[in-house]
Design a protein around this motif. Structure first.
Motif, PDB file in Angstrom:
ATOM      1  N   MET A 192       0.868  -1.177   0.000  1.00 19.22           N
ATOM      2  CA  MET A 192       0.000   0.000   0.000  1.00 19.22           C
ATOM      3  C   MET A 192       0.908   1.231   0.000  1.00 19.22           C
ATOM      4  O   MET A 192       1.815   1.335   0.822  1.00 19.22           O
ATOM      5  CB  MET A 192      -0.865  -0.024   1.259  1.00 19.22           C
ATOM      6  N   SER A 193       0.676   2.153  -0.938  1.00 22.72           N
ATOM      7  CA  SER A 193       1.460   3.390  -0.980  1.00 22.72           C
ATOM      8  C   SER A 193       0.548   4.573  -0.672  1.00 22.72           C
ATOM      9  O   SER A 193      -0.363   4.876  -1.438  1.00 22.72           O
ATOM     10  CB  SER A 193       2.091   3.566  -2.367  1.00 22.72           C
ATOM     11  N   PHE A 194       0.802   5.230   0.446  1.00 22.19           N
ATOM     12  CA  PHE A 194       0.021   6.432   0.780  1.00 22.19           C
ATOM     13  C   PHE A 194       0.223   7.489  -0.312  1.00 22.19           C
ATOM     14  O   PHE A 194      -0.700   8.160  -0.723  1.00 22.19           O
ATOM     15  CB  PHE A 194       0.465   7.002   2.134  1.00 22.19           C
ATOM     16  N   MET A 195       1.488   7.627  -0.746  1.00 23.23           N
ATOM     17  CA  MET A 195       1.784   8.613  -1.790  1.00 23.23           C
ATOM     18  C   MET A 195       0.903   8.373  -3.015  1.00 23.23           C
ATOM     19  O   MET A 195       0.276   9.282  -3.547  1.00 23.23           O
ATOM     20  CB  MET A 195       3.265   8.511  -2.160  1.00 23.23           C
ATOM     21  N   LYS A 196       0.827   7.107  -3.416  1.00 20.79           N
ATOM     22  CA  LYS A 196       0.048   6.810  -4.627  1.00 20.79           C
ATOM     23  C   LYS A 196      -1.434   7.104  -4.408  1.00 20.79           C
ATOM     24  O   LYS A 196      -2.130   7.527  -5.345  1.00 20.79           O
ATOM     25  CB  LYS A 196       0.260   5.351  -5.052  1.00 20.79           C
ATOM     26  N   ALA A 197      -1.917   6.901  -3.192  1.00 18.84           N
ATOM     27  CA  ALA A 197      -3.318   7.247  -2.906  1.00 18.84           C
ATOM     28  C   ALA A 197      -3.559   8.718  -3.220  1.00 18.84           C
ATOM     29  O   ALA A 197      -4.548   9.087  -3.855  1.00 18.84           O
ATOM     30  CB  ALA A 197      -3.649   6.948  -1.444  1.00 18.84           C
ATOM     31  N   GLY A 198      -2.630   9.567  -2.786  1.00 16.83           N
ATOM     32  CA  GLY A 198      -2.767  10.999  -3.088  1.00 16.83           C
ATOM     33  C   GLY A 198      -2.746  11.242  -4.589  1.00 16.83           C
ATOM     34  O   GLY A 198      -3.589  11.966  -5.130  1.00 16.83           O
ATOM     35  N   LEU A 199      -1.791  10.605  -5.255  1.00 16.36           N
ATOM     36  CA  LEU A 199      -1.640  10.842  -6.697  1.00 16.36           C
ATOM     37  C   LEU A 199      -2.840  10.326  -7.484  1.00 16.36           C
ATOM     38  O   LEU A 199      -3.224  10.886  -8.500  1.00 16.36           O
ATOM     39  CB  LEU A 199      -0.379  10.137  -7.223  1.00 16.36           C
ATOM     40  N   PHE A 200      -3.438   9.234  -7.007  1.00 16.48           N
ATOM     41  CA  PHE A 200      -4.515   8.612  -7.772  1.00 16.48           C
ATOM     42  C   PHE A 200      -5.875   9.256  -7.486  1.00 16.48           C
ATOM     43  O   PHE A 200      -6.667   9.475  -8.401  1.00 16.48           O
ATOM     44  CB  PHE A 200      -4.573   7.110  -7.460  1.00 16.48           C
ATOM     45  N   TYR A 201      -6.161   9.567  -6.221  1.00 13.62           N
ATOM     46  CA  TYR A 201      -7.526   9.972  -5.862  1.00 13.62           C
ATOM     47  C   TYR A 201      -7.739  11.487  -5.822  1.00 13.62           C
ATOM     48  O   TYR A 201      -8.881  11.935  -5.834  1.00 13.62           O
ATOM     49  CB  TYR A 201      -7.935   9.369  -4.516  1.00 13.62           C
ATOM     50  N   ALA A 202      -6.674  12.288  -5.743  1.00 12.87           N
ATOM     51  CA  ALA A 202      -6.895  13.742  -5.668  1.00 12.87           C
ATOM     52  C   ALA A 202      -7.383  14.268  -7.013  1.00 12.87           C
ATOM     53  O   ALA A 202      -7.097  13.681  -8.069  1.00 12.87           O
ATOM     54  CB  ALA A 202      -5.605  14.441  -5.258  1.00 12.87           C
TER      55      ALA A 202
END
Ligand code: ADP
Ligand code: GLC
Length: 474
Positions: A192-202
């Motif tokens: 799980m990448s928190f960074m990628k969550a930001g990049l994907f969902y923002a």
């Protein structure tokens, strides 16, 4: 958030940007984890809600005003997560806390709740999260259903190299739908990448310099996320950080022995002598004095300086280093100081006042980073008339112009720039610094121009405001 808690530039930005946005007319509130200094700074606090996380822990969301800045703030009062020894991320032995995924998912969970009407008295139009620690905000918000107004989610990358990676088992604890653990989601090589969550969902992404916005779309600097960033490049903007001039201004800096400014630079001579004396360097007014204020990590490229230092000293220079981080690098610098008494001085540790004294007392600020999203110390160097010597990368490339003949001629020159990231290129830049220093009238002219450069937060704040307006108009 400076001055409450700081491990690097993110705190400087968090301390200055909300105030600059306020000045630009925004109704800003910040959301912070309740670390001890943050809670202690919160005045007139009222309870907004008791929040139960998806994994069942209860914490209190309080709202009040920060005494240090006057900013309205929501603070997550969760002592079981935030009141601990050590740094915000690690214990006293520098080991990452085992429950960091929960500690920072909670921040995102509450960010999403506030996005969707948790505070009945105040509803944001824009929710702007910073770095991996806050990056689950847009993820949770996107799964929150259609309850109430859905604000625009903006996410800023401060450093793509720190991603907040956790296991699949830890993902399961966080209450996100199983489908989020996918390529089209926050999954990253089975983690799980928190960074990628930001990049994907923002809805929109920003980062802290225009050059870095381009660089992270390449395999060399994309940390494995360049594909996603290229897909999203139409909603990725680079906005350069500024300098908080209430904190970093040699004309009114209580941490230095003599104040000065571009029109009256004489105080800088006293600052140099005081720094040399304090650090045990030979007090020589004409020795070209180089300074480093830095986290000691691979990113900062300081190994290159270790390889070039013999020349720097042979040419009559001195070097002062203030830094902490990687124990092997700390040791290498300590040893260098032992080997070169009077010429190299090293302070291992974190010292805010000494940092100000280093910028004020040195002639050149070295920032040879391998990569640098923005970098603030080169800008502090400019403000304090310590000409930055930088690797041409990221925000360093966007803020420093080399003392080439044509740049000197046009008045653009404000420092020294090397490329590629190789010791010979660094050595030549150091040589250029010595060459300019010998031409003292020209040196003073470049220094005076550097000190007069506008570097405040106004420019960034107006770019963020324009971005917010354009996103709201969509
Ligand atoms: P990063 O955030 O990657 O560390 P920046 O240049 O954006 O790099 O910000 C670094 C900030 O941390 C600056 O405010 C700098 O003065 C400060 N800093 C770094 N190391 C130290 C130290 N050892 N003591 C005091 N301040 C430091
Ligand atoms: C990160 C970056 C640094 C940047 C800072 C503030 O720590 O490493 O380059 O200046 O964030 O945006």
């Amino acid at each position: 958030m400076f001055p409450l808690l700081k491990t690097g530039g993110l705190a400087d930005v968090a301390g200055a940007l909300p105030l600059a946005l306020q000045q630009a007319g925004a109704d800003v509130r910040v959301l912070l984890p309740g670390f001890a200094p943050v809670l202690a700074d919160l005045e007139h606090a009222v309870l907004v809600a008791d929040v139960v996380s998806p994994w069942g822990s209860t914490s209190h969301l309080r709202f009040g005003r920060l005494r240090s800045s006057g900013l309205p703030a929501y603070v997550l009062d969760a002592p079981h997560y935030y009141q601990r020894e050590g740094s915000p991320y690690e214990d006293a032995k520098r080991r990452a806390h085992a429950d960091n995924h929960r500690r920072f998912a909670l921040l995102g969970w509450v960010g999403a709740k506030l996005s969707h009407g948790l505070d009945k008295t105040w509803q944001p139009n824009i929710v702007h999260s910073h770095d991996w620690h806050a990056a689950l905000t847009p993820a949770y918000a996107s799964f929150a259903g259609a309850a109430g107004a859905a604000p625009v989610q903006v996410y800023t990358i401060h450093n793509l190299a720190y991603q907040g990676l956790f296991s699949r088992a830890q993902f399961v604890e966080l209450g996100l739908p199983a489908k989020a653990f996918a390529i089209q989601g926050l999954e990253f090589h089975d983690q799980m990448s928190f960074m990628k969550a930001g990049l994907f969902y923002a809805d929109h992404l920003t980062t802290v310099s225009p050059s870095y916005a381009q660089e992270i779309q390449t395999p060399e600097q994309g940390c494995g996320l360049d594909g996603l960033l290229r897909e999203r490049s139409a909603c990725l903007t680079g906005i350069l950080n500024g300098v908080d001039e209430t904190v970093w201004d040699p004309a009114q800096d209580p941490a230095i022995v003599a104040t000065y400014h571009a029109q009256r630079p004489q105080g800088k001579t006293r600052c140099k002598a005081a720094l040399q004396a304090r650090m045990g360097l030979a007090v020589q007014p004409n020795a070209l004095l180089f300074g480093i204020v830095s986290r000691l990590t691979e990113q900062k490229g300081l190994q290159l300086v270790l390889s070039a230092v013999d020349d720097l000293l042979a040419w009559g220079g001195q070097l002062v280093v203030l830094g902490s981080g990687d124990p092997a690098l700390e040791q290498a610098w300590r040893q260098l100081a032992i080997d070169h008494p009077g010429a190299v001085a090293v302070h291992v540790g974190y010292d805010e006042d000494l940092a100000h004294q280093v910028f004020a007392g040195t002639d050149v600020t070295l920032v040879p980073s391998r990569f640098e999203p923005c970098g603030l110390t080169q800008m502090y160097g400019l403000k304090y008339g310590s000409l930055p010597l930088v690797h041409r990368v990221g925000g360093l490339a966007d803020t420093v112009e080399d003392c080439s003949l044509e740049n000197l001629d046009s008045g653009r020159a404000n420092g020294f720039v090397f490329h590629p990231f190789q010791v010979n290129a660094l050595r030549r830049a150091i040589e250029r610094a010595f060459a300019l220093y010998k031409r003292s009238a020209q040196w003073r002219a470049v220094r005076s121009g550097a000190m007069r450069q506008p570097l405040g937060w106004e420019a960034a704040a107006s770019q963020y405001m324009a971005l917010y307006r354009s996103l709201l108009a969509k």
